[in-house]
Motif scaffolding. Sequence first.
Motif, short mmCIF file in Angstrom:
data_model
loop_
_atom_site.label_atom_id
_atom_site.label_comp_id
_atom_site.label_asym_id
_atom_site.label_seq_id
_atom_site.Cartn_x
_atom_site.Cartn_y
_atom_site.Cartn_z
N TRP A 280 -9.58 -30.61 -39.17
CA TRP A 280 -10.69 -29.97 -39.88
C TRP A 280 -11.84 -30.94 -40.12
CZ3 TRP A 280 -12.84 -31.24 -44.51
CH2 TRP A 280 -12.09 -31.94 -45.45
N ARG A 281 -11.53 -32.20 -40.29
CA ARG A 281 -12.62 -33.15 -40.51
C ARG A 281 -13.37 -33.43 -39.20
NH1 ARG A 281 -9.48 -37.29 -44.71
NH2 ARG A 281 -9.09 -35.67 -46.29
N ALA A 282 -12.66 -33.52 -38.09
CA ALA A 282 -13.34 -33.69 -36.80
C ALA A 282 -14.18 -32.46 -36.46
CB ALA A 282 -12.31 -33.96 -35.70
N ASN A 283 -13.66 -31.27 -36.78
CA ASN A 283 -14.44 -30.05 -36.54
C ASN A 283 -15.67 -29.98 -37.44
OD1 ASN A 283 -13.21 -28.69 -34.38
ND2 ASN A 283 -11.59 -27.90 -35.70
N THR A 387 -20.36 -38.39 -29.87
CA THR A 387 -19.33 -37.68 -30.64
C THR A 387 -18.52 -36.72 -29.79
OG1 THR A 387 -20.74 -35.79 -31.26
CG2 THR A 387 -20.87 -37.76 -32.64
N PHE A 388 -19.06 -36.26 -28.66
CA PHE A 388 -18.42 -35.18 -27.92
C PHE A 388 -17.00 -35.51 -27.48
CE2 PHE A 388 -22.92 -33.71 -26.49
CZ PHE A 388 -23.19 -33.27 -27.79
N PRO A 389 -16.78 -36.63 -26.74
CA PRO A 389 -15.40 -36.91 -26.33
C PRO A 389 -14.49 -37.26 -27.49
CG PRO A 389 -16.85 -38.73 -25.74
CD PRO A 389 -17.73 -37.63 -26.21
N MET A 390 -15.05 -37.89 -28.52
CA MET A 390 -14.22 -38.33 -29.64
C MET A 390 -13.65 -37.14 -30.42
SD MET A 390 -14.60 -41.36 -28.91
CE MET A 390 -15.74 -42.55 -28.21
N VAL A 391 -14.48 -36.15 -30.68
CA VAL A 391 -14.00 -34.98 -31.42
C VAL A 391 -12.96 -34.23 -30.60
CG1 VAL A 391 -14.69 -32.70 -32.26
CG2 VAL A 391 -16.08 -34.71 -32.82
N GLN A 392 -13.27 -33.98 -29.34
CA GLN A 392 -12.37 -33.20 -28.51
C GLN A 392 -11.00 -33.86 -28.38
OE1 GLN A 392 -11.94 -29.90 -27.47
NE2 GLN A 392 -14.00 -30.10 -26.60
N ILE A 393 -10.98 -35.14 -28.10
CA ILE A 393 -9.71 -35.84 -27.89
C ILE A 393 -8.95 -35.99 -29.20
CG2 ILE A 393 -8.73 -38.07 -27.25
CD1 ILE A 393 -10.88 -38.20 -25.04
N SER A 394 -9.65 -36.27 -30.29
CA SER A 394 -8.98 -36.41 -31.59
C SER A 394 -8.29 -35.11 -31.99
CB SER A 394 -9.99 -36.82 -32.67
OG SER A 394 -10.52 -38.09 -32.41
N VAL A 395 -8.98 -33.99 -31.82
CA VAL A 395 -8.40 -32.70 -32.17
C VAL A 395 -7.22 -32.37 -31.28
CG1 VAL A 395 -8.87 -30.22 -32.16
CG2 VAL A 395 -10.50 -31.77 -33.23
N GLN A 396 -7.34 -32.63 -29.97
CA GLN A 396 -6.25 -32.33 -29.06
C GLN A 396 -5.01 -33.17 -29.34
OE1 GLN A 396 -8.24 -33.01 -25.34
NE2 GLN A 396 -9.02 -30.92 -25.18
N ALA A 409 -10.25 -24.63 -28.63
CA ALA A 409 -11.12 -23.51 -28.97
C ALA A 409 -11.73 -23.67 -30.35
CB ALA A 409 -10.33 -22.20 -28.91
N SER A 410 -11.01 -24.31 -31.28
CA SER A 410 -11.56 -24.51 -32.62
C SER A 410 -12.81 -25.39 -32.58
CB SER A 410 -10.50 -25.12 -33.55
OG SER A 410 -10.29 -26.50 -33.28
N VAL A 411 -12.83 -26.36 -31.66
CA VAL A 411 -14.02 -27.21 -31.52
C VAL A 411 -15.20 -26.38 -31.03
CG1 VAL A 411 -14.99 -29.23 -30.38
CG2 VAL A 411 -12.60 -29.24 -31.09
N GLN A 412 -14.95 -25.53 -30.03
CA GLN A 412 -16.02 -24.68 -29.49
C GLN A 412 -16.58 -23.76 -30.56
OE1 GLN A 412 -14.86 -22.39 -26.06
NE2 GLN A 412 -16.69 -21.11 -26.13
N PHE A 413 -15.68 -23.15 -31.36
CA PHE A 413 -16.13 -22.24 -32.41
C PHE A 413 -16.98 -22.96 -33.44
CE2 PHE A 413 -15.00 -21.03 -36.83
CZ PHE A 413 -15.79 -19.90 -36.92
N ASN A 414 -16.55 -24.13 -33.87
CA ASN A 414 -17.30 -24.87 -34.89
C ASN A 414 -18.63 -25.37 -34.35
OD1 ASN A 414 -15.76 -25.35 -37.61
ND2 ASN A 414 -14.20 -25.39 -36.02
N ARG A 415 -18.69 -25.74 -33.08
CA ARG A 415 -19.97 -26.13 -32.50
C ARG A 415 -20.95 -24.95 -32.49
NH1 ARG A 415 -17.81 -29.80 -27.41
NH2 ARG A 415 -17.54 -31.74 -28.58
N SER A 416 -20.46 -23.76 -32.10
CA SER A 416 -21.33 -22.58 -32.05
C SER A 416 -21.86 -22.23 -33.43
CB SER A 416 -20.57 -21.39 -31.45
OG SER A 416 -20.20 -21.64 -30.12
N LEU A 417 -20.96 -22.21 -34.41
CA LEU A 417 -21.37 -21.87 -35.76
C LEU A 417 -22.31 -22.94 -36.33
CD1 LEU A 417 -20.92 -19.59 -37.74
CD2 LEU A 417 -19.06 -20.90 -38.76
#
Length: 501
Positions: A280-283, A387-396, A409-417
């Motif tokens: 949740w913090r990375a998102n 930030t892009f690779p760091m958030v994606q890899i940390s969440v995964q 998908a949670s990363v994609q949703f939070n980016r859109s919102l």
Amino acid sequence: MPPRDDAPGPPTDPAELRRLFFRVFPAVALAMFGAALDQTIVAAALPAIARSLGEVERVSFVVVLYLVANTVAAPVYGRLGDAFGRQRMLLVALAVYAFGAACCALAPNLAALGAARMVQGFGGGGLIALPIALIAEAVPPRERSRFQGWIAGIFTTASALGPVAGGVLTELFGWRAVFLLPLPLAAIAAWLAATRLGGASKGQRRGFRFDWPGLVLFALFVGPALLALDQARRLTPGALAVGAALALLAAGALLLLLRQERRAGDPLLSPDLLGEPTIWRANLLSALTSAAFVGCIAFLPIYFAAVRGLSPAQAGLALLPLSAMAGVGAVVAGSLLARTGRTMAWAGGGLALAAAVLGLVALGVGVLPLWLLALLLALVSMGFGATFPMVQISVQVAAGRERLGAATASVQFNRSLGAATGAALLGAVLFGALAAAGGDTAALFVALVNRGPDALAALPDAARAGFRDDMVAAFRAAFATAALLAAIAAWVSTRVPLRRV
């Protein structure tokens, strides 16, 4: 806590990693490219669509409805990909996306076009989350960052080509050609996915039951929330009142959604997953970054036209460093991650750089030479891109392999919102500053947004100079807001527990 995505799996030999990556990447690259292209290509066709279908005041819904459906679909495909296999769901997403695009090309009126765009958007929602998860399935976390340049290149190229391709197709063949372009791209992507992704996971179906109530409530949250943000950008009392009502509806749906997801057997949005501190913090970091980044991109063309007096073509070129250099930042950060294993240290450094440079831009917004402003915007873009690779890899990694799709998908949703919120927030700051200036400044700003530079053509020189001064002050406030968002994101990066992979 779920098992982390650091268990032995794919090989780490560099030659074998390259072979694995380039087996998967061509099969998903066209899918990602089409989805990223569609986020910008339609904008160039909107004036022609408005002239053809005769509903200028409602034509923006062609973009908004796609965004709503795209955002709702992301966690759906992520969850179904985990359950039934990501290769299978990617083929489904491509079919839905192509069908929606064909319906858009044949739409006889704006209502039909809006409905078709929702179908296309629901397909497009899977064309980013699923490919990224498929790559993550083939390549282990730390080495995954070595290939971020290829992934970032897809989005950078699509973002740069979108407006150009949309303008050329609309001028030569009409606006319907914009919606025909995805058809051959989707067909080739489907063939590659069917022939190259046979080794992908088949999913974890064990007694899976899809969370239909969660999907309905999620749609009732996302749709009104994004529509409320769109109304807020219209800068009129009536639109703000509608936006407030939609926001209340979204808040009520969110409360019910949280209650539903806590008791669902297979929740669409797992509270355990999204409540994990790293996720949740990375998102949150990702949402704040997108808010600052997209907010700047959304309003800089107006700044270049009103303050700098640039033509639309010149404004597009001036904007290129901000839109293009994020890919470079992602490549550099990905290389540093691969060498050191550190994640948020590089993300925090990039965000701190972006915040500091945006602060400089805010101070010098009216006097900086154009070349220096372009250089500063390039640095901002690189900082955000880190930030892009760091958030994606940390969440995964935090989610574990069984929940890879839902986490991506949670990363994609939070980016859109975050992107929609940032555009609305910076628009509100701009309008508030212009309204505080008094006179006709706010009305001229609205006219500039709606009609472009022609809105200022009839003004006397003195009035135009006064308007420029008011715009400089308003954009100083907007850039300062973007700097604050980036600074908050930099602080959030220090609170993400996962620091190394």
